[in-house]
Design an enzyme around this catalytic site. Structure first.
Site, short mmCIF file in Angstrom:
data_model
loop_
_atom_site.label_atom_id
_atom_site.label_comp_id
_atom_site.label_asym_id
_atom_site.label_seq_id
_atom_site.Cartn_x
_atom_site.Cartn_y
_atom_site.Cartn_z
CE LYS A 42 64.18 1.74 -45.96
NZ LYS A 42 63.28 2.09 -47.05
C1 LIG Z 1 68.07 -2.53 -48.92
C2 LIG Z 1 67.83 -1.16 -49.45
N1 LIG Z 1 68.86 -0.47 -49.95
C3 LIG Z 1 68.72 0.79 -50.42
C4 LIG Z 1 67.49 1.42 -50.41
C5 LIG Z 1 67.38 2.77 -51.01
O1 LIG Z 1 67.12 3.77 -50.10
P1 LIG Z 1 66.39 5.12 -50.57
O2 LIG Z 1 64.98 4.77 -50.84
O3 LIG Z 1 66.56 6.05 -49.42
O4 LIG Z 1 67.09 5.60 -51.79
C6 LIG Z 1 66.39 0.73 -49.90
C7 LIG Z 1 65.08 1.32 -49.95
O5 LIG Z 1 64.42 1.85 -49.37
C8 LIG Z 1 66.55 -0.58 -49.40
O6 LIG Z 1 65.53 -1.27 -48.90
#
Ligand SMILES: Cc1ncc(COP(=O)(O)O)c(C=O)c1O
Length: 378
Positions: A189
């Site tokens: 990210k």
């Molecule tokens: C749009 C979206 N929402 C939620 C997430 C979930 O985040 P995490 O991987 O930190 O759980 C992601 C993934 O990375 C995502 O791209």
């Protein structure tokens, strides 16, 4: 530059971790302030909320937990419907299922790839409680129309900003429109804490509930009042976050510059449609993405990806439309059209564009794409 430098490896996104992160991490270890009660967690939360201009930022273990907390704290549960875009990473759909609500998939727009307000309107029923907006690949959704629809129908809006830290709709940062905004700080990210997430809101009561559920639903200690989890962020993660926040604006600017170079260089290649940025939007181009028209280019998206991989360049295909996958198919009605998400999913390609990519590497990626095109047309 010699295009035969196939020993190179260019990842889709790699984090920009420097001396400042290392120094703070060592300091936190030496001080022993590594757990979820670390003052570095508070510091990260305070820095993040000031950067956005929101009242509350609640640091959590990852972006998925952030979504789960937002849904739970808003009281979404069995019998409720939650509208989400059909084209997204699946975490929003999974967390809607985790609270035993029903996900309602709606199509996205052809112009900027995010949820289509017109389609939201069509899918509202008396059971609809909330909409999860995903600012896909760094581009904001059309928040004025969405908030107007939500207000008219009494719906909660959760903005999923996992891919859009610092993106703006009409000059205002995403996450500040809805009732809650969620972020991910996974390693690919814009800023990262390895794994990590944040929920933001201006609502004091909602923030209080989120904090309660984040910490086992207990208040005071060992006295449990609601169902909760351990979704706390560690002091180690927060230290990374504090250091990353010092350069977040620079990282965003760099990503926008990378996007400009890609746009400039790829503009005239037949069969490549560039990553859009609407006049009302500031995209952060989380992953710079293109759409491939195979007839005009001479090869399809997957063939291009394979060719780039052979030259050490990592890419990603777009997400699959949610409604076609085995887990979610049961929530889809046949009569609903998902023309656009299918179209984009078949053609979309994420190019290397992480915070650490160099301009020279971008030029190399473009060179290899042009090399392929040259081979196809000779
Ligand atoms: C749009 C979206 N929402 C939620 C997430 C979930 O985040 P995490 O991987 O930190 O759980 C992601 C993934 O990375 C995502 O791209």
């Amino acid at each position: 530059m010699n295009s035969n430098t196939s020993f190179r490896r260019i990842p889709v996104a790699s984090p920009d971790i420097g001396d400042e992160e290392k120094e703070l991490l060592i300091k936190v270890i030496e001080e022993g302030l590594i757990s979820g009660t670390s003052p570095y967690v508070k510091e990260f939360e305070n820095t993040f909320s000031s950067w956005l201009g929101v009242n509350h930022a609640i640091a959590v273990s990852n972006g998925t937990a952030a979504l789960h907390l937002a849904l739970m704290a808003l009281g979404i549960g069995p019998g409720d419907e939650v509208i989400i875009p059909d084209l997204t990473f699946a975490a929003p759909a999974n967390m809607v299922l985790a609270v035993n609500a029903k996900p309602i998939f709606v199509d996205v727009t052809r112009e900027y790839w995010c949820i289509d307000p017109e389609q939201i309107r069509k899918r509202i029923t008396p059971k609809t409680k909330a909409v999860i907006i995903v600012h896909l690949y760094g581009h904001p959704a059309k928040m004025d129309e969405i908030m107007e629809i939500a207000e008219r129908h009494g719906l909660y809006v959760i903005e999923d900003c996992a891919e859009a830290h610092g993106a703006e709709f009409m000059g205002r940062k995403v996450s500040t429109f809805g009732h809650a905004g969620v972020f991910s700080f996974y390693a690919n990210k814009v800023i990262t804490t390895g794994e990590g997430g944040m929920v933001v809101t201006n609502d004091d009561e909602l923030a209080d509930r989120i904090r309660l559920i984040r910490d086992h639903g207990m208040r005071p200690r060992y006295w449990h009042v609601v169902l909760g989890f351990n979704y706390r962020m560690t002091g180690l993660q927060a230290a990374l976050g504090v250091a990353q926040m010092k350069k977040i604006d620079k990282l965003i600017e760099r990503k926008r510059r990378i996007a400009r170079i890609y746009a400039e260089e790829l503009r005239d290649i037949p069969g490549i449609e560039l990553h859009p940025e609407m006049p009302w939007a500031k995209s952060i181009f989380w992953l710079y993405s293109v759409l491939i028209d195979s007839r005009k280019f001479g090869a399809n998206r997957d063939q291009i990806a394979e060719y780039l991989a052979r030259h050490g360049i990592e890419t990603r295909r777009f997400f699959y439309p949610l409604h076609v996958m085995p887990l979610y198919r049961q929530y889809t009605e046949d009569k609903i059209s998902y023309e656009v998400s299918g179209y984009l999913s078949e053609r979309g390609l994420n190019l290397p564009s992480g915070p650490k990519i160099t301009e020279e590497e971008v030029t190399y990626v473009v060179e290899i794409i042009k090399k392929l095109q040259g081979e196809l047309h000779t």
